[in-house]
Design a protein around this motif. Structure first.
Motif, PDB file in Angstrom:
ATOM      1  N   LYS A   1      90.414  18.290  44.674  1.00 39.53           N
ATOM      2  CA  LYS A   1      89.000  18.589  44.944  1.00 39.53           C
ATOM      3  C   LYS A   1      88.486  19.732  44.071  1.00 39.53           C
ATOM      4  CE  LYS A   1      87.363  18.148  49.161  1.00 39.53           C
ATOM      5  NZ  LYS A   1      87.042  18.398  50.581  1.00 39.53           N
ATOM      6  N   GLN A   2      89.310  20.767  43.858  1.00 41.42           N
ATOM      7  CA  GLN A   2      88.875  21.911  43.052  1.00 41.42           C
ATOM      8  C   GLN A   2      89.311  21.795  41.596  1.00 41.42           C
ATOM      9  OE1 GLN A   2      90.429  25.266  45.205  1.00 41.42           O
ATOM     10  NE2 GLN A   2      88.877  25.110  46.789  1.00 41.42           N
ATOM     11  N   GLU A   3      90.155  20.813  41.293  1.00 43.29           N
ATOM     12  CA  GLU A   3      90.655  20.636  39.929  1.00 43.29           C
ATOM     13  C   GLU A   3      89.667  19.902  39.045  1.00 43.29           C
ATOM     14  OE1 GLU A   3      94.290  18.456  40.146  1.00 43.29           O
ATOM     15  OE2 GLU A   3      95.325  19.999  41.279  1.00 43.29           O
ATOM     16  N   ARG A   4      88.794  19.111  39.627  1.00 43.92           N
ATOM     17  CA  ARG A   4      87.892  18.252  38.862  1.00 43.92           C
ATOM     18  C   ARG A   4      86.456  18.466  39.317  1.00 43.92           C
ATOM     19  NH1 ARG A   4      90.510  13.932  36.546  1.00 43.92           N
ATOM     20  NH2 ARG A   4      92.743  13.910  36.889  1.00 43.92           N
ATOM     21  N   SER A   5      85.541  18.430  38.374  1.00 44.91           N
ATOM     22  CA  SER A   5      84.133  18.589  38.751  1.00 44.91           C
ATOM     23  C   SER A   5      83.667  17.388  39.570  1.00 44.91           C
ATOM     24  CB  SER A   5      83.253  18.773  37.514  1.00 44.91           C
ATOM     25  OG  SER A   5      83.398  17.676  36.636  1.00 44.91           O
ATOM     26  N   ASP A   6      84.236  16.205  39.304  1.00 48.25           N
ATOM     27  CA  ASP A   6      83.912  15.012  40.070  1.00 48.25           C
ATOM     28  C   ASP A   6      85.200  14.244  40.363  1.00 48.25           C
ATOM     29  OD1 ASP A   6      82.915  12.738  41.267  1.00 48.25           O
ATOM     30  OD2 ASP A   6      82.011  11.933  39.432  1.00 48.25           O
ATOM     31  N   PRO A   7      85.861  14.522  41.503  1.00 44.46           N
ATOM     32  CA  PRO A   7      87.107  13.832  41.817  1.00 44.46           C
ATOM     33  C   PRO A   7      86.988  12.314  41.840  1.00 44.46           C
ATOM     34  CG  PRO A   7      86.787  15.678  43.297  1.00 44.46           C
ATOM     35  CD  PRO A   7      85.511  15.503  42.522  1.00 44.46           C
ATOM     36  N   LYS A   8      85.782  11.798  42.100  1.00 52.79           N
ATOM     37  CA  LYS A   8      85.604  10.340  42.162  1.00 52.79           C
ATOM     38  C   LYS A   8      85.712   9.688  40.785  1.00 52.79           C
ATOM     39  CE  LYS A   8      83.069  10.066  46.456  1.00 52.79           C
ATOM     40  NZ  LYS A   8      83.633   8.943  47.180  1.00 52.79           N
ATOM     41  N   GLU A   9      85.773  10.490  39.717  1.00 46.21           N
ATOM     42  CA  GLU A   9      85.864   9.928  38.368  1.00 46.21           C
ATOM     43  C   GLU A   9      87.164   9.153  38.142  1.00 46.21           C
ATOM     44  OE1 GLU A   9      85.665  13.340  35.780  1.00 46.21           O
ATOM     45  OE2 GLU A   9      87.689  13.985  36.305  1.00 46.21           O
ATOM     46  N   ILE A  10      88.145   9.340  39.024  1.00 40.95           N
ATOM     47  CA  ILE A  10      89.410   8.618  38.840  1.00 40.95           C
ATOM     48  C   ILE A  10      89.439   7.281  39.587  1.00 40.95           C
ATOM     49  CG2 ILE A  10      90.697  10.716  38.314  1.00 40.95           C
ATOM     50  CD1 ILE A  10      91.911  10.562  41.142  1.00 40.95           C
ATOM     51  N   GLU A  11      88.373   6.956  40.322  1.00 42.67           N
ATOM     52  CA  GLU A  11      88.292   5.646  40.973  1.00 42.67           C
ATOM     53  C   GLU A  11      88.377   4.548  39.922  1.00 42.67           C
ATOM     54  OE1 GLU A  11      84.822   5.163  43.448  1.00 42.67           O
ATOM     55  OE2 GLU A  11      85.649   6.452  45.004  1.00 42.67           O
ATOM     56  N   GLY A  12      89.162   3.526  40.221  1.00 49.18           N
ATOM     57  CA  GLY A  12      89.314   2.409  39.300  1.00 49.18           C
ATOM     58  C   GLY A  12      90.396   2.615  38.257  1.00 49.18           C
ATOM     59  N   LYS A  13      90.975   3.799  38.196  1.00 52.46           N
ATOM     60  CA  LYS A  13      92.019   4.077  37.204  1.00 52.46           C
ATOM     61  C   LYS A  13      93.397   3.774  37.770  1.00 52.46           C
ATOM     62  CE  LYS A  13      89.337   7.327  34.651  1.00 52.46           C
ATOM     63  NZ  LYS A  13      89.409   7.926  33.380  1.00 52.46           N
ATOM     64  N   GLN A  14      94.265   3.367  36.877  1.00 53.85           N
ATOM     65  CA  GLN A  14      95.650   3.142  37.248  1.00 53.85           C
ATOM     66  C   GLN A  14      96.422   4.430  36.962  1.00 53.85           C
ATOM     67  OE1 GLN A  14      97.976   0.060  35.102  1.00 53.85           O
ATOM     68  NE2 GLN A  14      98.113  -0.917  37.107  1.00 53.85           N
ATOM     69  N   ALA A  15      97.362   4.782  37.843  1.00 51.99           N
ATOM     70  CA  ALA A  15      98.158   5.994  37.679  1.00 51.99           C
ATOM     71  C   ALA A  15      99.543   5.761  38.260  1.00 51.99           C
ATOM     72  CB  ALA A  15      97.475   7.171  38.384  1.00 51.99           C
ATOM     73  N   LEU A  16     100.408   6.754  38.115  1.00 48.51           N
ATOM     74  CA  LEU A  16     101.755   6.686  38.658  1.00 48.51           C
ATOM     75  C   LEU A  16     101.844   7.510  39.941  1.00 48.51           C
ATOM     76  CD1 LEU A  16     103.915   7.014  35.419  1.00 48.51           C
ATOM     77  CD2 LEU A  16     103.184   4.943  36.610  1.00 48.51           C
ATOM     78  N   PHE A  17     102.640   7.004  40.894  1.00 47.64           N
ATOM     79  CA  PHE A  17     102.781   7.619  42.210  1.00 47.64           C
ATOM     80  C   PHE A  17     104.230   7.560  42.653  1.00 47.64           C
ATOM     81  CE2 PHE A  17      98.563   5.929  41.847  1.00 47.64           C
ATOM     82  CZ  PHE A  17      97.743   6.873  42.440  1.00 47.64           C
ATOM     83  N   VAL A  18     104.672   8.579  43.399  1.00 50.91           N
ATOM     84  CA  VAL A  18     105.957   8.511  44.104  1.00 50.91           C
ATOM     85  C   VAL A  18     105.643   7.882  45.451  1.00 50.91           C
ATOM     86  CG1 VAL A  18     107.890   9.801  45.073  1.00 50.91           C
ATOM     87  CG2 VAL A  18     106.819  10.589  42.956  1.00 50.91           C
ATOM     88  N   VAL A  19     106.314   6.756  45.765  1.00 54.46           N
ATOM     89  CA  VAL A  19     105.962   6.029  46.981  1.00 54.46           C
ATOM     90  C   VAL A  19     107.025   6.104  48.066  1.00 54.46           C
ATOM     91  CG1 VAL A  19     104.387   4.445  45.805  1.00 54.46           C
ATOM     92  CG2 VAL A  19     106.800   3.823  46.050  1.00 54.46           C
ATOM     93  N   ASN A  20     108.151   6.761  47.803  1.00 56.08           N
ATOM     94  CA  ASN A  20     109.186   6.808  48.843  1.00 56.08           C
ATOM     95  C   ASN A  20     109.401   8.207  49.411  1.00 56.08           C
ATOM     96  OD1 ASN A  20     110.495   7.632  46.435  1.00 56.08           O
ATOM     97  ND2 ASN A  20     112.466   6.856  47.145  1.00 56.08           N
ATOM     98  N   LEU A  21     108.378   9.039  49.377  1.00 58.40           N
ATOM     99  CA  LEU A  21     108.423  10.318  50.092  1.00 58.40           C
ATOM    100  C   LEU A  21     108.123  10.057  51.568  1.00 58.40           C
ATOM    101  CD1 LEU A  21     106.330  12.589  47.694  1.00 58.40           C
ATOM    102  CD2 LEU A  21     108.799  12.681  48.059  1.00 58.40           C
ATOM    103  N   ALA A  22     108.674  10.881  52.426  1.00 62.75           N
ATOM    104  CA  ALA A  22     108.345  10.767  53.846  1.00 62.75           C
ATOM    105  C   ALA A  22     106.845  11.024  54.023  1.00 62.75           C
ATOM    106  CB  ALA A  22     109.154  11.779  54.651  1.00 62.75           C
ATOM    107  N   GLU A  23     106.225  10.279  54.937  1.00 60.98           N
ATOM    108  CA  GLU A  23     104.810  10.519  55.231  1.00 60.98           C
ATOM    109  C   GLU A  23     104.626  11.964  55.651  1.00 60.98           C
ATOM    110  OE1 GLU A  23     103.241   7.750  58.063  1.00 60.98           O
ATOM    111  OE2 GLU A  23     103.350   6.081  56.642  1.00 60.98           O
ATOM    112  N   ARG A  24     103.475  12.532  55.261  1.00 59.49           N
ATOM    113  CA  ARG A  24     103.199  13.937  55.568  1.00 59.49           C
ATOM    114  C   ARG A  24     101.764  14.063  56.068  1.00 59.49           C
ATOM    115  NH1 ARG A  24     103.464  18.845  51.219  1.00 59.49           N
ATOM    116  NH2 ARG A  24     102.963  20.499  52.684  1.00 59.49           N
ATOM    117  N   LYS A  25     101.614  14.759  57.178  1.00 60.83           N
ATOM    118  CA  LYS A  25     100.277  14.960  57.738  1.00 60.83           C
ATOM    119  C   LYS A  25      99.720  16.275  57.201  1.00 60.83           C
ATOM    120  CE  LYS A  25      97.678  14.455  61.956  1.00 60.83           C
ATOM    121  NZ  LYS A  25      97.709  14.100  63.372  1.00 60.83           N
ATOM    122  N   MET A  26      98.514  16.204  56.652  1.00 56.29           N
ATOM    123  CA  MET A  26      97.825  17.376  56.114  1.00 56.29           C
ATOM    124  C   MET A  26      96.355  17.282  56.474  1.00 56.29           C
ATOM    125  SD  MET A  26      99.533  17.672  52.297  1.00 56.29           S
ATOM    126  CE  MET A  26      99.362  15.958  51.837  1.00 56.29           C
TER     127      MET A  26
END
Length: 117
Positions: A56-81
């Motif tokens: 949220k504070q890293e980008r002037s418009d966080p929504k600019e990454i909508e529609g983009k493909q990226a890499l993710f770690v998917v086997n971390l334990a779920e975390r509530k924040m």
């Protein structure tokens, strides 16, 4: 920028435990109780996940990454924040070194859910 020291050596077996996949960010939503987090809805081909990212504070418009493909770690334990559940982690480069962050993205489009490594 002065590169940070390299972290402790891990075994190849430890590295193989990470499940890193390509996914398309289909939506970027506000997280009401956070000044840093945005909720990413990510398509992994056979399912979608909600992944919280501190962009949220890293980008002037966080929504600019909508529609983009990226890499993710998917086997971390779920975390509530901030009252939301995160089901993985976005890979990006730069923030930890004080640089403008950028997504880790495949060189070419790949099917959502494709594994790295």
């Amino acid at each position: 920028m002065k590169p940070a020291p390299i972290k402790e050596t891990i075994s190849f077996e430890d590295f193989e435990k990470l499940d890193i996949r390509a996914g398309t960010i289909t939506a970027v939503e506000e997280v009401a109780n956070s000044n840093k987090l945005m909720k990413l809805i990510v398509d992994f081909g056979d399912h979608t996940r909600s992944i919280l990212a501190g962009i949220k504070q890293e980008r002037s418009d966080p929504k600019e990454i909508e529609g983009k493909q990226a890499l993710f770690v998917v086997n971390l334990a779920e975390r509530k924040m901030a009252g939301e559940v995160s089901q993985g982690m976005l890979f990006d480069i730069g923030y930890a070194d004080g640089l403008t962050p950028c997504l880790l993205v495949p060189e070419l489009p790949v099917p959502d859910g494709a594994r790295a490594g």
